[in-house]
Every structure is written in C-alpha cells, then in structure tokens.
Design a protein around this motif. Structure first.
Motif, mmCIF file in Angstrom:
data_model
loop_
_atom_site.group_PDB
_atom_site.id
_atom_site.type_symbol
_atom_site.label_atom_id
_atom_site.label_comp_id
_atom_site.label_asym_id
_atom_site.label_seq_id
_atom_site.Cartn_x
_atom_site.Cartn_y
_atom_site.Cartn_z
ATOM 1 N N ARG A 1 0.840 -1.204 0.000
ATOM 2 C CA ARG A 1 0.000 0.000 0.000
ATOM 3 C C ARG A 1 0.871 1.248 0.000
ATOM 4 N NH1 ARG A 1 -3.222 -1.260 5.174
ATOM 5 N NH2 ARG A 1 -2.195 0.697 5.577
ATOM 6 N N SER A 2 0.412 2.290 -0.646
ATOM 7 C CA SER A 2 1.186 3.530 -0.718
ATOM 8 C C SER A 2 1.376 4.160 0.660
ATOM 9 C CB SER A 2 0.541 4.520 -1.686
ATOM 10 O OG SER A 2 -0.742 4.888 -1.238
ATOM 11 N N ALA A 3 0.401 4.020 1.551
ATOM 12 C CA ALA A 3 0.536 4.591 2.897
ATOM 13 C C ALA A 3 1.702 3.944 3.645
ATOM 14 C CB ALA A 3 -0.757 4.409 3.683
ATOM 15 N N CYS A 4 1.897 2.659 3.450
ATOM 16 C CA CYS A 4 3.010 1.958 4.087
ATOM 17 C C CYS A 4 4.333 2.402 3.479
ATOM 18 C CB CYS A 4 2.829 0.452 3.960
ATOM 19 S SG CYS A 4 4.219 -0.518 4.571
ATOM 20 N N THR A 5 4.395 2.448 2.163
ATOM 21 C CA THR A 5 5.615 2.863 1.471
ATOM 22 C C THR A 5 6.033 4.271 1.888
ATOM 23 O OG1 THR A 5 4.982 1.489 -0.407
ATOM 24 C CG2 THR A 5 6.650 3.176 -0.819
ATOM 25 N N THR A 6 5.066 5.173 1.967
ATOM 26 C CA THR A 6 5.334 6.557 2.377
ATOM 27 C C THR A 6 5.800 6.609 3.823
ATOM 28 O OG1 THR A 6 3.694 7.379 0.812
ATOM 29 C CG2 THR A 6 4.300 8.847 2.626
ATOM 30 N N ALA A 7 5.148 5.849 4.695
ATOM 31 C CA ALA A 7 5.529 5.839 6.110
ATOM 32 C C ALA A 7 6.945 5.291 6.289
ATOM 33 C CB ALA A 7 4.526 5.007 6.914
ATOM 34 N N PHE A 8 7.299 4.256 5.528
ATOM 35 C CA PHE A 8 8.648 3.707 5.608
ATOM 36 C C PHE A 8 9.673 4.760 5.191
ATOM 37 C CE2 PHE A 8 12.359 1.686 3.732
ATOM 38 C CZ PHE A 8 12.756 0.840 4.749
ATOM 39 N N ALA A 9 9.417 5.441 4.087
ATOM 40 C CA ALA A 9 10.347 6.460 3.586
ATOM 41 C C ALA A 9 10.525 7.591 4.597
ATOM 42 C CB ALA A 9 9.861 7.007 2.244
ATOM 43 N N ARG A 10 9.447 8.019 5.236
ATOM 44 C CA ARG A 10 9.544 9.085 6.243
ATOM 45 C C ARG A 10 10.336 8.621 7.461
ATOM 46 N NH1 ARG A 10 3.382 11.153 5.798
ATOM 47 N NH2 ARG A 10 3.699 12.605 4.082
ATOM 48 N N ALA A 11 10.072 7.402 7.909
ATOM 49 C CA ALA A 11 10.808 6.864 9.053
ATOM 50 C C ALA A 11 12.293 6.752 8.720
ATOM 51 C CB ALA A 11 10.237 5.513 9.465
ATOM 52 N N GLU A 12 12.600 6.274 7.537
ATOM 53 C CA GLU A 12 13.998 6.145 7.131
ATOM 54 C C GLU A 12 14.671 7.514 7.081
ATOM 55 O OE1 GLU A 12 16.669 3.788 3.828
ATOM 56 O OE2 GLU A 12 14.668 4.461 3.231
ATOM 57 N N ARG A 13 13.973 8.496 6.550
ATOM 58 C CA ARG A 13 14.524 9.856 6.476
ATOM 59 C C ARG A 13 14.818 10.401 7.876
ATOM 60 N NH1 ARG A 13 11.104 11.593 2.902
ATOM 61 N NH2 ARG A 13 9.578 12.376 4.380
ATOM 62 N N ASP A 14 13.946 10.099 8.836
ATOM 63 C CA ASP A 14 14.149 10.557 10.215
ATOM 64 C C ASP A 14 15.267 9.791 10.921
ATOM 65 O OD1 ASP A 14 12.049 12.318 9.931
ATOM 66 O OD2 ASP A 14 10.640 11.150 11.142
ATOM 67 N N CYS A 15 15.404 8.520 10.594
ATOM 68 C CA CYS A 15 16.300 7.642 11.359
ATOM 69 C C CYS A 15 17.702 7.518 10.782
ATOM 70 C CB CYS A 15 15.683 6.254 11.493
ATOM 71 S SG CYS A 15 14.183 6.236 12.498
ATOM 72 N N VAL A 16 17.891 7.823 9.513
ATOM 73 C CA VAL A 16 19.197 7.623 8.882
ATOM 74 C C VAL A 16 19.780 8.969 8.481
ATOM 75 C CG1 VAL A 16 20.420 6.556 6.963
ATOM 76 C CG2 VAL A 16 18.513 5.355 8.032
ATOM 77 N N ASN A 17 20.892 9.322 9.154
ATOM 78 C CA ASN A 17 21.538 10.587 8.805
ATOM 79 C C ASN A 17 23.065 10.506 8.811
ATOM 80 O OD1 ASN A 17 22.168 10.708 11.563
ATOM 81 N ND2 ASN A 17 20.266 11.812 11.994
ATOM 82 N N ASP A 18 23.606 9.311 9.037
ATOM 83 C CA ASP A 18 25.053 9.123 8.957
ATOM 84 C C ASP A 18 25.350 7.627 8.782
ATOM 85 O OD1 ASP A 18 24.722 7.943 11.481
ATOM 86 O OD2 ASP A 18 25.514 9.680 12.559
ATOM 87 N N HIS A 19 26.628 7.265 8.728
ATOM 88 C CA HIS A 19 27.013 5.871 8.487
ATOM 89 C C HIS A 19 26.554 4.947 9.618
ATOM 90 C CE1 HIS A 19 29.204 6.719 4.866
ATOM 91 N NE2 HIS A 19 29.918 7.655 5.472
ATOM 92 N N LEU A 20 26.666 5.399 10.863
ATOM 93 C CA LEU A 20 26.259 4.564 11.996
ATOM 94 C C LEU A 20 24.750 4.331 11.989
ATOM 95 C CD1 LEU A 20 26.805 3.021 14.607
ATOM 96 C CD2 LEU A 20 26.629 5.220 15.829
ATOM 97 N N SER A 21 23.983 5.374 11.792
ATOM 98 C CA SER A 21 22.526 5.200 11.784
ATOM 99 C C SER A 21 22.082 4.346 10.591
ATOM 100 C CB SER A 21 21.796 6.549 11.804
ATOM 101 O OG SER A 21 22.161 7.349 10.713
ATOM 102 N N ARG A 22 22.792 4.433 9.458
ATOM 103 C CA ARG A 22 22.488 3.574 8.305
ATOM 104 C C ARG A 22 22.767 2.112 8.662
ATOM 105 N NH1 ARG A 22 19.274 3.236 4.404
ATOM 106 N NH2 ARG A 22 19.659 5.412 3.923
#
Length: 158
Positions: A66-87
C-alpha cells in the motif's frame, strides 16, 4: 521529528519505544504491521532468519504494497538515517537500542522484495495448471531427440 522516542517507566523499569504523536517510525509500524507505539522490545540480537515473523499481520504482503506503508517507511527512514552509523543500525548491520524496531525494518525490506515474486509465482503456477488441464503442456516445447546411445526405451522412477 526524531527517529524514535524512548519511554522509561521508573516504577517497573520498563523501556518502550516510540511516541505516535512525534515519531514517523510509529506511523510506519502502524501502517505496515498494525502495531501501536510505544513498542516493547523483547527481541534478541543478532537478527536471525525468520526473526520478526510474530509481528507479521495476516495480510502482510497487501499491507507493505500500500502507498501509505511505502510513504511511512520512507519518512521513518529519512528521520532515522543521517550518517554511516545510523544507516548500519537501520540496515541491522549494527545493534541499535530497539532490536524489535530493526526487525520491523528488515521484515518490510524482505516483504517488499518477496511479495511481488510471490504474485509472479502464483501467476506462473496458474498458467502451468491451465496449460496442463487444456492439454497444451507438451505442445509448446519441441520434441526432444535422444542420443542413439540411449536406445529406444526410456523410463524414469518417480
């Protein structure tokens, strides 16, 4: 928004993760797996094969597509990944604070890869069944010539 809020209950000593009012990860967990924050983390590290299966809803493939899930995953990833360690934590190459949360991310990634293949496999299986029941199974492929050394009788054990 931050990646994942941490809640500590002093009397019980229990730690839970996520604030649905602040964390996009909670939207991801709700949209894709039907889980509400705060999330209890009783998961063990390292993540193994089949880890997180208890978190999969009955209609897991439908939910992650579902698009709502895909969008939510992308937003969570954007919030959670900001450097090599968080990736590395996001991709479960390093242990994070919430192992169950890491399992959810890995389950999502596995499902988004496996579910389309499952649909294609079902289509192919139905086509083979249709060809077989219509008698077309052997018409599509040319006759196979056996080498003379094989002789004229061919048998097979099933």
């Amino acid at each position: 928004a931050g990646c994942l809020s941490v809640r500590f209950d002093r009397p019980s000593g229990e730690v839970r993760f996520g604030d649905p009012a602040r964390d996009h990860f909670c939207v991801f967990a709700a949209e894709c797996f039907g889980l509400a924050c705060p999330i209890e983390d009783s998961a063990t590290w390292p993540l193994g094969v089949g880890a997180g299966e208890e978190d999969l809803p009955e209609n897991a493939c439908g939910r992650v597509q579902r698009s709502a899930c895909t969008t939510a995953f992308a937003r969570a990833e954007r919030d959670c990944v900001n450097d090599h360690l968080s990736r590395a934590i996001w991709e479960a190459r390093r242990q994070g604070f919430c192992v169950r949360c890491q399992r959810l991310v890995q389950s999502y990634r596995t499902l988004t890869a496996a579910c389309p293949a499952q649909v294609e496999w079902r289509k192919a299986r139905h086509q083979v069944h249709a060809d077989f029941s219509e008698g077309n199974m052997f018409e599509a492929s040319p006759a196979v010539e056996l080498p003379p050394a094989w002789g004229g009788d061919v048998t097979a054990d099933l």
